[in-house]
Design a protein around this motif. Structure first.
Motif, PDB file in Angstrom:
ATOM      1  N   GLY A  44      -5.388  -0.935  10.909  1.00  0.00           N
ATOM      2  CA  GLY A  44      -4.175  -1.215  11.676  1.00  0.00           C
ATOM      3  C   GLY A  44      -3.599  -2.545  11.237  1.00  0.00           C
ATOM      4  O   GLY A  44      -3.532  -3.501  12.015  1.00  0.00           O
ATOM      5  N   VAL A  45      -3.172  -2.593   9.963  1.00  0.00           N
ATOM      6  CA  VAL A  45      -2.699  -3.853   9.373  1.00  0.00           C
ATOM      7  C   VAL A  45      -1.370  -3.588   8.667  1.00  0.00           C
ATOM      8  O   VAL A  45      -1.219  -2.579   7.984  1.00  0.00           O
ATOM      9  CB  VAL A  45      -3.729  -4.381   8.342  1.00  0.00           C
ATOM     10  CG1 VAL A  45      -3.197  -5.649   7.661  1.00  0.00           C
ATOM     11  CG2 VAL A  45      -5.068  -4.675   9.009  1.00  0.00           C
ATOM     12  N   ALA A  46      -0.428  -4.515   8.841  1.00  0.00           N
ATOM     13  CA  ALA A  46       0.844  -4.417   8.115  1.00  0.00           C
ATOM     14  C   ALA A  46       1.086  -5.738   7.398  1.00  0.00           C
ATOM     15  O   ALA A  46       0.499  -6.764   7.769  1.00  0.00           O
ATOM     16  CB  ALA A  46       1.978  -4.137   9.092  1.00  0.00           C
ATOM     17  N   ASP A  58       4.552 -12.854   3.673  1.00  0.00           N
ATOM     18  CA  ASP A  58       3.258 -13.167   3.043  1.00  0.00           C
ATOM     19  C   ASP A  58       2.088 -12.960   3.991  1.00  0.00           C
ATOM     20  O   ASP A  58       0.939 -13.159   3.617  1.00  0.00           O
ATOM     21  CB  ASP A  58       3.258 -14.636   2.583  1.00  0.00           C
ATOM     22  CG  ASP A  58       4.026 -14.790   1.282  1.00  0.00           C
ATOM     23  OD1 ASP A  58       4.264 -13.738   0.636  1.00  0.00           O
ATOM     24  OD2 ASP A  58       4.407 -15.924   0.955  1.00  0.00           O
ATOM     25  N   ASP A  59       2.392 -12.600   5.214  1.00  0.00           N
ATOM     26  CA  ASP A  59       1.317 -12.512   6.221  1.00  0.00           C
ATOM     27  C   ASP A  59       0.817 -11.084   6.413  1.00  0.00           C
ATOM     28  O   ASP A  59       1.586 -10.119   6.329  1.00  0.00           O
ATOM     29  CB  ASP A  59       1.833 -12.992   7.586  1.00  0.00           C
ATOM     30  CG  ASP A  59       2.006 -14.496   7.617  1.00  0.00           C
ATOM     31  OD1 ASP A  59       1.265 -15.197   6.896  1.00  0.00           O
ATOM     32  OD2 ASP A  59       2.897 -14.956   8.359  1.00  0.00           O
ATOM     33  N   PHE A  60      -0.463 -10.982   6.726  1.00  0.00           N
ATOM     34  CA  PHE A  60      -0.996  -9.726   7.249  1.00  0.00           C
ATOM     35  C   PHE A  60      -0.965  -9.832   8.766  1.00  0.00           C
ATOM     36  O   PHE A  60      -1.391 -10.853   9.329  1.00  0.00           O
ATOM     37  CB  PHE A  60      -2.436  -9.515   6.783  1.00  0.00           C
ATOM     38  CG  PHE A  60      -2.534  -9.178   5.318  1.00  0.00           C
ATOM     39  CD1 PHE A  60      -2.126  -7.933   4.853  1.00  0.00           C
ATOM     40  CD2 PHE A  60      -3.029 -10.102   4.408  1.00  0.00           C
ATOM     41  CE1 PHE A  60      -2.210  -7.608   3.507  1.00  0.00           C
ATOM     42  CE2 PHE A  60      -3.118  -9.792   3.060  1.00  0.00           C
ATOM     43  CZ  PHE A  60      -2.705  -8.544   2.602  1.00  0.00           C
ATOM     44  N   VAL A  61      -0.466  -8.777   9.412  1.00  0.00           N
ATOM     45  CA  VAL A  61      -0.401  -8.793  10.879  1.00  0.00           C
ATOM     46  C   VAL A  61      -0.992  -7.496  11.432  1.00  0.00           C
ATOM     47  O   VAL A  61      -1.084  -6.493  10.727  1.00  0.00           O
ATOM     48  CB  VAL A  61       1.055  -8.947  11.388  1.00  0.00           C
ATOM     49  CG1 VAL A  61       1.685 -10.234  10.905  1.00  0.00           C
ATOM     50  CG2 VAL A  61       1.910  -7.744  11.001  1.00  0.00           C
ATOM     51  N   THR A  62      -1.376  -7.537  12.709  1.00  0.00           N
ATOM     52  CA  THR A  62      -1.946  -6.332  13.329  1.00  0.00           C
ATOM     53  C   THR A  62      -0.829  -5.301  13.557  1.00  0.00           C
ATOM     54  O   THR A  62       0.301  -5.662  13.887  1.00  0.00           O
ATOM     55  CB  THR A  62      -2.598  -6.664  14.682  1.00  0.00           C
ATOM     56  OG1 THR A  62      -1.590  -7.164  15.581  1.00  0.00           O
ATOM     57  CG2 THR A  62      -3.698  -7.704  14.532  1.00  0.00           C
ATOM     58  N   SER A  63      -1.176  -4.037  13.348  1.00  0.00           N
ATOM     59  CA  SER A  63      -0.178  -2.981  13.580  1.00  0.00           C
ATOM     60  C   SER A  63      -0.787  -1.779  14.295  1.00  0.00           C
ATOM     61  O   SER A  63      -0.165  -0.740  14.411  1.00  0.00           O
ATOM     62  CB  SER A  63       0.426  -2.518  12.252  1.00  0.00           C
ATOM     63  OG  SER A  63      -0.565  -1.882  11.475  1.00  0.00           O
TER      64      SER A  63
END
Ligand code: GLY
Length: 310
Positions: free
Chosen positions: A256-258, A262-267
């Protein structure tokens, strides 16, 4: 399952109260009473006694608390035991099982709280002894193959057997025609052979030629979830540690990552899978929990007892 003699919990379907209530004299308790239709996870009652089962039947057939979902009711034997997930490939001529896995489905330590898609997995499943494996093959896998052939199903692909290991043998709970999640993340790192070759052999209906080799040792996959999962949870929270993650004995799978800029965020609810690989289960779980600390995001939650075997 019944038609082809695949070992599964004894059950019968009913369409009216009178027939269903008569059947309650024949069953052992606890017994499972299920509204056959969708009921937002509330339509399954584990009745401890005749009285509780009768109340459930009245609610479903007479009070219609589940509406049309309760027009058909299943009364099913209650199985007590340990679950195992066995992924396999088939070309409808043979079924080739992978090493077994053990999912941890509840949100809380000690298998407590709400159900999830899986908070962690270990492989191989320590409860799948050679005897259990033999029972799986003769009571579930072989009848399934005979059933596929009897029905003239020319199917090539994955069969995921969800089974229950009980004192009375191994029972099939469900088939999924897909890989499991997070089972796959724990099982495939143990595979030495090339998965693509197995896929191609299945497509060509030559799966009997497959010789799957496995790495030794064990894996432990721990899921890092969003705070609040499996209920409401936020998304878009920045995750630290993914870019620099490196380990010789551990793999990271982003679920669950997007990527935003430049950032990885929770998705999603289940965000990251960390899979430790050790010479035994203890080592694998130590590695997984150690490496998990490299990943941080606000509200991150994981179970602390993945891979603890009683
Ligand atoms: N982990 C359970 C499933 O994939 O169905």
């Amino acid at each position: 399952m019944q038609k082809h003699g695949v070992k599964t919990a004894k059950y019968q379907n009913f369409y009216n109260y009178d027939d269903a209530v008569k059947y309650l004299d024949e069953v052992n308790y606890p017994v499972v009473v299920k509204a056959s239709g969708l009921a937002a996870g509330k339509g399954v009652i584990i009745a401890q006694s005749y009285e509780e089962a009768n109340t459930a039947l009245k609610e479903m057939f007479i009070d219609k608390v589940f509406g049309d979902s309760g027009l058909e009711v299943v009364i099913e034997e209650f199985l007590v035991g340990v679950e195992a997930s066995i992924l396999s490939f088939t070309d409808s001529k043979v079924i080739v099982p992978f090493i077994s896995a053990k999912d941890h489905k509840k949100i809380g330590d000690g298998e407590t709280g709400l159900n999830t898609g899986g908070m962690g997995v270990i492989a191989p499943n320590p409860y799948v002894t050679p005897e259990v494996n033999q029972a799986f093959i003769s009571d579930i896998m072989e009848p399934t193959l005979r059933g596929l052939q009897a029905e003239n199903m020319d199917f090539a692909g994955v069969i995921f057997f969800g089974v229950m290991i009980t004192d009375n043998g191994v029972y099939l709970l469900e088939y999924n025609m897909r890989m499991g999640d997070p089972e796959t993340e724990a099982v495939l790192p143990l595979m030495k052979s090339d998965l693509l070759e197995i896929v191609n052999l299945a497509i060509d209906r030559k799966l009997s030629e497959a010789r799957i080799e496995w790495n030794s040792g064990a894996t432990c996959c721990v899921v890092l979830a969003s705070g609040g999962y499996p209920e409401k949870f936020p998304t878009g929270i920045v995750i630290n540690g993914i870019k620099d993650f490196h380990s010789d004995s551990c793999e990271l799978f982003a679920a669950g990552v997007a990527k935003v800029g430049d950032d990885f965020v929770t998705s999603g609810g289940r965000v990251i899978n960390i899979v430790g690989h050790g010479s035994n289960l203890d080592e694998a779980r130590k590695i997984a929990y150690q490496e998990l600390n490299k990943i941080q995001f606000a509200g991150a939650y994981c179970r602390q007892d993945i891979g603890i075997v009683n």
